[in-house]
Design a protein around this motif. Structure first.
Motif, PDB file in Angstrom:
ATOM      1  N   LEU A 140       0.814  -1.222   0.000  1.00 49.95           N
ATOM      2  CA  LEU A 140       0.000   0.000   0.000  1.00 49.95           C
ATOM      3  C   LEU A 140       0.838   1.258   0.000  1.00 49.95           C
ATOM      4  N   THR A 141       2.039   1.191   0.548  1.00 45.53           N
ATOM      5  CA  THR A 141       2.855   2.396   0.709  1.00 45.53           C
ATOM      6  C   THR A 141       3.932   2.549  -0.349  1.00 45.53           C
ATOM      7  N   ARG A 142       3.982   1.655  -1.298  1.00 45.59           N
ATOM      8  CA  ARG A 142       4.991   1.728  -2.345  1.00 45.59           C
ATOM      9  C   ARG A 142       4.340   1.945  -3.706  1.00 45.59           C
ATOM     10  N   PRO A 143       5.101   2.538  -4.649  1.00 41.89           N
ATOM     11  CA  PRO A 143       4.590   2.647  -6.012  1.00 41.89           C
ATOM     12  C   PRO A 143       4.411   1.248  -6.605  1.00 41.89           C
ATOM     13  N   PRO A 144       3.454   1.066  -7.515  1.00 44.35           N
ATOM     14  CA  PRO A 144       2.529   2.083  -8.033  1.00 44.35           C
ATOM     15  C   PRO A 144       1.226   2.201  -7.241  1.00 44.35           C
ATOM     16  N   VAL A 145       1.034   1.300  -6.255  1.00 45.06           N
ATOM     17  CA  VAL A 145      -0.247   1.275  -5.557  1.00 45.06           C
ATOM     18  C   VAL A 145      -0.514   2.593  -4.837  1.00 45.06           C
ATOM     19  N   ARG A 146       0.498   3.143  -4.193  1.00 47.95           N
ATOM     20  CA  ARG A 146       0.311   4.390  -3.447  1.00 47.95           C
ATOM     21  C   ARG A 146      -0.179   5.511  -4.352  1.00 47.95           C
ATOM     22  N   GLY A 147       0.457   5.695  -5.491  1.00 47.25           N
ATOM     23  CA  GLY A 147       0.044   6.758  -6.403  1.00 47.25           C
ATOM     24  C   GLY A 147      -1.327   6.516  -7.009  1.00 47.25           C
ATOM     25  N   LEU A 148      -1.629   5.259  -7.342  1.00 49.96           N
ATOM     26  CA  LEU A 148      -2.932   4.943  -7.921  1.00 49.96           C
ATOM     27  C   LEU A 148      -4.058   5.180  -6.924  1.00 49.96           C
TER      28      LEU A 148
ATOM     29  N   LEU B 190      -9.138  -0.034 -12.408  1.00 49.57           N
ATOM     30  CA  LEU B 190      -8.217  -0.100 -11.272  1.00 49.57           C
ATOM     31  C   LEU B 190      -8.509  -1.332 -10.417  1.00 49.57           C
ATOM     32  N   ARG B 191      -9.785  -1.554 -10.109  1.00 49.85           N
ATOM     33  CA  ARG B 191     -10.119  -2.709  -9.268  1.00 49.85           C
ATOM     34  C   ARG B 191      -9.804  -4.025  -9.969  1.00 49.85           C
ATOM     35  N   ALA B 192      -9.962  -4.062 -11.274  1.00 51.62           N
ATOM     36  CA  ALA B 192      -9.615  -5.274 -12.007  1.00 51.62           C
ATOM     37  C   ALA B 192      -8.120  -5.525 -12.012  1.00 51.62           C
ATOM     38  N   SER B 193      -7.323  -4.486 -11.818  1.00 50.83           N
ATOM     39  CA  SER B 193      -5.864  -4.618 -11.854  1.00 50.83           C
ATOM     40  C   SER B 193      -5.262  -4.988 -10.513  1.00 50.83           C
ATOM     41  N   TRP B 194      -6.018  -4.844  -9.424  1.00 53.49           N
ATOM     42  CA  TRP B 194      -5.451  -5.204  -8.114  1.00 53.49           C
ATOM     43  C   TRP B 194      -5.024  -6.661  -8.078  1.00 53.49           C
ATOM     44  N   ARG B 195      -5.746  -7.535  -8.765  1.00 50.42           N
ATOM     45  CA  ARG B 195      -5.400  -8.949  -8.782  1.00 50.42           C
ATOM     46  C   ARG B 195      -3.988  -9.173  -9.308  1.00 50.42           C
ATOM     47  N   HIS B 196      -3.543  -8.349 -10.253  1.00 52.89           N
ATOM     48  CA  HIS B 196      -2.230  -8.518 -10.852  1.00 52.89           C
ATOM     49  C   HIS B 196      -1.132  -7.813 -10.073  1.00 52.89           C
ATOM     50  N   LEU B 197      -1.498  -6.814  -9.271  1.00 52.13           N
ATOM     51  CA  LEU B 197      -0.497  -6.104  -8.471  1.00 52.13           C
ATOM     52  C   LEU B 197      -0.254  -6.774  -7.128  1.00 52.13           C
ATOM     53  N   ALA B 198      -1.240  -7.522  -6.625  1.00 53.83           N
ATOM     54  CA  ALA B 198      -1.078  -8.232  -5.358  1.00 53.83           C
ATOM     55  C   ALA B 198      -0.467  -9.606  -5.620  1.00 53.83           C
TER      56      ALA B 198
ATOM     57  N   LEU C 165      -4.593  13.401 -15.107  1.00 54.80           N
ATOM     58  CA  LEU C 165      -3.522  12.755 -14.345  1.00 54.80           C
ATOM     59  C   LEU C 165      -3.807  11.267 -14.144  1.00 54.80           C
ATOM     60  N   TYR C 166      -5.050  10.943 -13.894  1.00 58.02           N
ATOM     61  CA  TYR C 166      -5.466   9.552 -13.695  1.00 58.02           C
ATOM     62  C   TYR C 166      -5.248   8.745 -14.979  1.00 58.02           C
ATOM     63  N   LEU C 167      -5.616   9.316 -16.117  1.00 54.97           N
ATOM     64  CA  LEU C 167      -5.429   8.625 -17.393  1.00 54.97           C
ATOM     65  C   LEU C 167      -3.952   8.387 -17.694  1.00 54.97           C
ATOM     66  N   THR C 168      -3.126   9.352 -17.343  1.00 52.56           N
ATOM     67  CA  THR C 168      -1.687   9.192 -17.539  1.00 52.56           C
ATOM     68  C   THR C 168      -1.152   8.023 -16.725  1.00 52.56           C
ATOM     69  N   ALA C 169      -1.580   7.945 -15.467  1.00 51.82           N
ATOM     70  CA  ALA C 169      -1.152   6.838 -14.621  1.00 51.82           C
ATOM     71  C   ALA C 169      -1.705   5.512 -15.113  1.00 51.82           C
ATOM     72  N   ALA C 170      -2.956   5.514 -15.597  1.00 50.32           N
ATOM     73  CA  ALA C 170      -3.558   4.284 -16.103  1.00 50.32           C
ATOM     74  C   ALA C 170      -2.784   3.747 -17.302  1.00 50.32           C
ATOM     75  N   ARG C 171      -2.346   4.640 -18.160  1.00 49.80           N
ATOM     76  CA  ARG C 171      -1.572   4.209 -19.333  1.00 49.80           C
ATOM     77  C   ARG C 171      -0.198   3.699 -18.917  1.00 49.80           C
ATOM     78  N   ARG C 172       0.397   4.365 -17.953  1.00 44.24           N
ATOM     79  CA  ARG C 172       1.738   3.968 -17.524  1.00 44.24           C
ATOM     80  C   ARG C 172       1.741   2.586 -16.876  1.00 44.24           C
ATOM     81  N   HIS C 173       0.720   2.309 -16.070  1.00 43.40           N
ATOM     82  CA  HIS C 173       0.676   1.040 -15.329  1.00 43.40           C
ATOM     83  C   HIS C 173      -0.248   0.011 -15.971  1.00 43.40           C
ATOM     84  N   GLN C 174      -0.748   0.315 -17.194  1.00 41.99           N
ATOM     85  CA  GLN C 174      -1.531  -0.633 -17.979  1.00 41.99           C
ATOM     86  C   GLN C 174      -2.771  -1.118 -17.222  1.00 41.99           C
ATOM     87  N   LEU C 175      -3.497  -0.179 -16.642  1.00 40.45           N
ATOM     88  CA  LEU C 175      -4.726  -0.549 -15.952  1.00 40.45           C
ATOM     89  C   LEU C 175      -5.772  -1.016 -16.961  1.00 40.45           C
ATOM     90  N   GLY C 176      -6.492  -2.058 -16.590  1.00 43.10           N
ATOM     91  CA  GLY C 176      -7.539  -2.584 -17.449  1.00 43.10           C
ATOM     92  C   GLY C 176      -7.054  -3.494 -18.544  1.00 43.10           C
TER      93      GLY C 176
END
Length: 469
Positions: free
Chosen positions: A18-26, A133-141, A195-206
């Motif tokens: 939770l406290t590290r990138p990319p989760v913290r920024g998202l 974002l919620r669909a991507s938590w499975r891949h970040l955890a 800003l949200y769209l920029t982060a979504a593209r960077r971290h491949q959300l969805g």
């Protein structure tokens, strides 16, 4: 001796996630986007009511919420099938354009029926970033403990946004007036969405992963069954109706109170309390979400879902008595304690059964089911508020709570999400079974008691499916 040690390692691992990138920024961007999005429907309602009255303002608010709910799964399916990058960017540009037109229609006081299609267009084009974002938590955890932690933090922050949003909206209306308050909220929303769209593209959300496919069935009946499953998507998953029906009742309460509270407070000459009253459910949601995330509640997901549904509906069954303002606020606060846990549990139940090929769309249905009832009840309560039929409005909300309490009986008695979720069997599937997904290839998380940690998010301030317009 090794089990306690593993248990002690789970919490630090979840906190580090939770406290590290990319989760913290998202999480930060999601909080800001949801907060500004929740300001929009409040200021829109008050701006339209100032010019056209509460009945027409509620028709606009309820109409676009209902359309949003029906079309949100379609937007999620577009991301599942065609990828997120181009779709999210195109949606963001389109919704910004229509938001500017909505602000112009309010500033120049166009007829309300011209504002409605603009609001609907801005809503339909809004990018489904929350579901992606919620669909991507499975891949970040990396494990189920981290998944529980990140879903809990996501829903708690969402509720915190719905606490801050009505307070911000109330202050903006007092300082700027309803029309300028909406314009300021729209400008803030567009900025944060960029800003949200920029982060979504960077971290491949969805972005979804490919899943195995089966040969195309040749018989006509099987082809028709396949088309039916494709049309309904994740709604054909066993247990999905039992997940969505309690949320439908919750959405009715949200939609009704969103209209009833501003109108009733104005009638009682207590407009200064607008922000705190609209935030009451979400204040309870933040408290309940924190308690739910920290307590080790060793009960199956379905049993928890059933008890949490009853916890929300029992206080709202007393709304027909809530003519005193203090009682209305108290009941909303107590009911709110169960909102965030209920949403967290719903997202975990959805996540436990869907694969990567339908995960975004399945997550949109959690908010869409709430928003469908939200939009319908907003129109109903708006008409009653226009004629100051407060007792009838409160009784209507009580009936919705009763329906929600009855829906809790539909939850399966099993402690697991459903019998079919588990490790894949080595034998071949019959021809009529569904395509296997990534979820079928991993052990079910529902057998772990710790795997049970929310616009939306209980969302007393408006629709919860996606950023609002």
């Amino acid at each position: 001796m090794t089990a306690p040690a593993c248990g002690r390692r789970k919490t630090p691992s979840a906190l580090r996630l939770l406290t590290r990138p990319p989760v913290r920024g998202l999480l930060t961007l999601a909080f800001l986007a949801r907060t500004t999005a929740a300001v929009l429907p409040i200021t829109l309602l008050l701006a339209l009511a100032q010019t056209h009255g509460y009945a027409r303002a509620a028709t606009v608010a309820g109409g676009y919420t209902f359309v949003l709910a029906l079309c949100a799964p379609l937007r999620g399916r577009l991301l599942d099938r065609y990828g997120a990058h181009r779709a999210l960017t195109l949606m963001g540009i389109t919704t910004a354009t229509f938001l500017a037109l909505v602000a112009g229609s309010i500033e120049f006081r166009w007829p309300w029926w011209t504002t409605l299609p603009l609001v609907i267009a801005a809503t339909l084009s809004s990018p489904p970033l929350n579901s992606a974002l919620r669909a991507s938590w499975r891949h970040l955890a990396t494990d189920e403990g981290q998944l529980k932690a990140v879903h809990s933090a996501d829903s708690i922050l969402e509720e915190a946004g719905f606490v801050l949003a009505p307070l911000t909206a109330g202050a903006a209306v007092v300082l700027l007036g309803p029309r300028h308050a909406y314009e300021a909220a729209a400008a803030s929303f567009v900025t944060i969405t960029v800003l949200y769209l920029t982060a979504a593209r960077r971290h491949q959300l969805g972005t979804t992963r490919p899943t195995p496919t089966k040969p195309i069935l040749t018989t006509i009946p099987r082809r028709r069954a396949h088309r039916s499953r494709s049309l309904l998507g994740p709604l054909t998953t066993p247990g999905m109706p039992a997940i969505l029906l309690p949320l439908f009742a919750m959405g009715a309460i949200f939609g009704g109170t969103t209209i009833l509270i501003p109108a009733y407070l104005q009638n009682q000459h207590a407009t200064a309390w607008l922000g705190p009253f609209l935030a009451a459910i979400s204040i309870g949601g933040v408290i309940g979400g924190i308690l739910y995330a920290t307590l080790d509640w060793k009960t199956g997901l379905w049993r928890k879902y059933q008890l949490l549904t009853l916890g929300f509906t029992l206080p709202t069954l007393l709304l027909f008595l809530a003519r005193p303002l203090w009682l209305l606020a108290t009941l909303l606060l107590v009911a709110g304690l169960f909102v965030t846990p209920l949403f967290i549990n719903a997202f975990l139940l959805v996540d436990a059964t869907t694969g990567d090929d339908t995960r975004v769309e399945a997550n949109t249905w959690v908010g869409a089911s709430t928003d469908i009832a939200n939009g319908i009840m907003a129109v109903v309560i708006g008409a009653l508020a226009e004629h100051q039929r407060w007792d009838t409005a409160l009784l209507t909300l009580t009936c919705c709570a009763a329906a929600g309490a009855m829906s809790s009986l539909l939850a399966p008695a099993s402690s697991t999400p459903w019998p079919s979720s588990g490790p894949a069997e080595p034998k071949a599937d019959p021809p009529a079974t569904r395509t296997p997904s990534a979820t079928d290839l991993r052990p079910t998380p529902a057998t772990d008691p710790g795997f049970a940690p929310m616009p939306a998010t209980g969302h007393a301030t408006g629709p919860v499916t996606e950023p609002l317009t």
